[in-house]
Design a protein around this motif. Structure first.
Motif, PDB file in Angstrom:
ATOM      1  N   VAL A  82      73.114  23.749  35.570  1.00  0.00           N
ATOM      2  CA  VAL A  82      72.408  24.475  34.517  1.00  0.00           C
ATOM      3  C   VAL A  82      70.998  23.929  34.352  1.00  0.00           C
ATOM      4  N   TRP A  83      70.060  24.861  34.025  1.00  0.00           N
ATOM      5  CA  TRP A  83      68.654  24.498  33.887  1.00  0.00           C
ATOM      6  C   TRP A  83      68.072  24.840  32.526  1.00  0.00           C
ATOM      7  N   SER A  84      68.783  25.645  31.727  1.00  0.00           N
ATOM      8  CA  SER A  84      68.208  26.052  30.442  1.00  0.00           C
ATOM      9  C   SER A  84      69.320  26.434  29.478  1.00  0.00           C
ATOM     10  N   VAL A  85      69.008  26.392  28.168  1.00  0.00           N
ATOM     11  CA  VAL A  85      69.986  26.719  27.135  1.00  0.00           C
ATOM     12  C   VAL A  85      69.273  27.364  25.956  1.00  0.00           C
ATOM     13  N   THR A  86      69.975  28.258  25.248  1.00  0.00           N
ATOM     14  CA  THR A  86      69.449  28.886  24.042  1.00  0.00           C
ATOM     15  C   THR A  86      70.608  29.137  23.096  1.00  0.00           C
ATOM     16  N   SER A  87      70.309  29.263  21.802  1.00  0.00           N
ATOM     17  CA  SER A  87      71.358  29.426  20.805  1.00  0.00           C
ATOM     18  C   SER A  87      70.996  30.529  19.826  1.00  0.00           C
ATOM     19  N   VAL A  88      71.988  31.379  19.517  1.00  0.00           N
ATOM     20  CA  VAL A  88      71.823  32.443  18.531  1.00  0.00           C
ATOM     21  C   VAL A  88      72.498  32.079  17.225  1.00  0.00           C
ATOM     22  N   SER A  89      73.683  31.476  17.310  1.00  0.00           N
ATOM     23  CA  SER A  89      74.460  31.081  16.146  1.00  0.00           C
ATOM     24  C   SER A  89      75.438  29.990  16.556  1.00  0.00           C
TER      25      SER A  89
END
Length: 364
Positions: free
Chosen positions: A232-239
């Motif tokens: 994995v190279w990136s992460v994002t969060s919505v909730s």
């Protein structure tokens, strides 16, 4: 395999579907950006806090033995302009950027120095924007920082070889769980002070690479298992029950191609979500950003079998499936970063074209 690095009720469902369709509408188009006109310039990170306040950062590699120096571009709602970054040491690169307010943003990377009697030393660097200029702020330790998440003036996280935290006064190293082998972090994302994700890759045993994730709940970091067979190279969060990480699936055999990995967190576990297969030599995803549950964007390179060997890859999640909207191929773009922040209407993708011409794509 070797690491690849240029080194996320019925009425409510109806509303989500309509919003997703609108969010995915439109096309990618290049936006004019300042060009240093030197041998190679690449934008490695972009963050659009609002429709009138966005940052893109990277590095410029001059010809021959001249040192690498940082580049910083700012969007004011009308145009991208160059904002000087004071170079440090004998070479400075910026890999990450994040802003929490018009007068509060961080850019992180690495600086190379050559102390008398020593070999070249690489150290982490952090630049703080307070509304008038970028100012270097001391970061302890060695190595580099590749990602940053700015929660507020007294709360920011940066990752790379280790995890660092800004408390409003100074950066300090933070102890985090070890996945069980040598590795490093590749990205960090903070939805709030008590919902922070960091991801990376490590080697559980020789010649094997695996992904890992850690989560901060406002009090402590905990190790959260990731599926096997990917990086994995990136992460994002919505909730708290909705986050995405992207990267690449490990080929089953040496004859198989690299394929993108989209991994979803549902509040309980991470799981791989299938997307459209990439033809030819495949491809991988370098960055992901989420505006809402049904509006998630990821970008990276598609790997071609022949000249020009690379093409832009953009993927969109509409709440039901991943699709591949076309991106302009003129100039043979490589995309390394994407931003689709909540409350904004601009989606940005950044990278470079062949020959090292900086590139920003807009979807609005």
């Amino acid at each position: 395999m070797a690491k690849v690095f240029e080194l996320p009720a019925f009425g409510a469902v109806v509303a989500l579907a309509a919003g997703s369709a609108l969010a995915a509408a439109g096309t990618w188009s290049p936006v004019p950006v300042p060009n240093a006109g030197v041998r190679f310039t690449s934008l490695q990170a972009v963050d659009g806090r609002t429709d009138t306040d966005a940052w893109a950062v990277g590095y410029v590699q001059p010809p021959t033995a001249a040192p690498t120096y940082p580049i910083s571009l700012h969007w004011n709602g009308t145009a991208w302009t160059d904002v000087p970054v004071p170079p440090q040491g004998i070479g400075t690169t910026l890999w990450g950027v994040s802003g929490s307010a018009a007068g509060d943003a961080w850019a992180v990377g690495s600086v190379s120095t050559h102390p008398p009697g020593y070999h070249i030393v690489v150290s982490p660097i952090a630049m703080h924007w307070t509304g008038g200029a970028w100012n270097p702020v001391s970061v302890p330790g060695s190595g580099t920082l590749v990602g940053v998440a700015d929660v507020g003036p007294a709360d920011a996280w940066a990752v790379g070889d280790t995890v660092k935290h800004w408390d409003g006064t100074a950066w300090a190293g933070v102890s985090t769980p070890n996945p069980g082998g040598a590795g490093s972090f590749t990205a960090v994302a903070a939805r709030s002070a008590d919902d922070v994700w960091a991801v990376g890759n490590y080697s559980p045993r020789r010649h094997v690479t695996a992904a890992f994730a850690i989560h901060f709940d406002g009090t402590a970091w905990s190790l959260v298992p990731m599926p096997a067979g990917l990086q994995v190279w990136s992460v994002t969060s919505v909730s708290p029950a909705d986050a995405w990480a992207v990267g690449q699936l490990d080929p089953a055999t040496v004859q198989d191609t690299v394929q993108p990995a989209m991994v979803h967190w549902n509040g309980t576990a991470w799981s791989v979500v299938a997307g459209p297969p990439i033809p030819g030599n495949g491809g991988y995803l370098r960055a992901v950003s989420a505006r809402a549950t049904g509006d998630v964007w990821a970008v990276g390179p598609q790997l071609l079998a022949d000249t020009p060997y690379v093409a832009p890859l953009t993927e969109h999640w509409d709440g039901r499936q991943w699709t591949r909207p076309d991106a302009p191929a003129t100039g043979v773009p490589s995309l390394w970063a994407v931003s689709a922040r909540p409350g904004t209407t601009h989606t940005w993708a950044a990278g470079n074209q062949t020959g090292g011409v900086p590139l920003i794509l807009e979807r609005h």
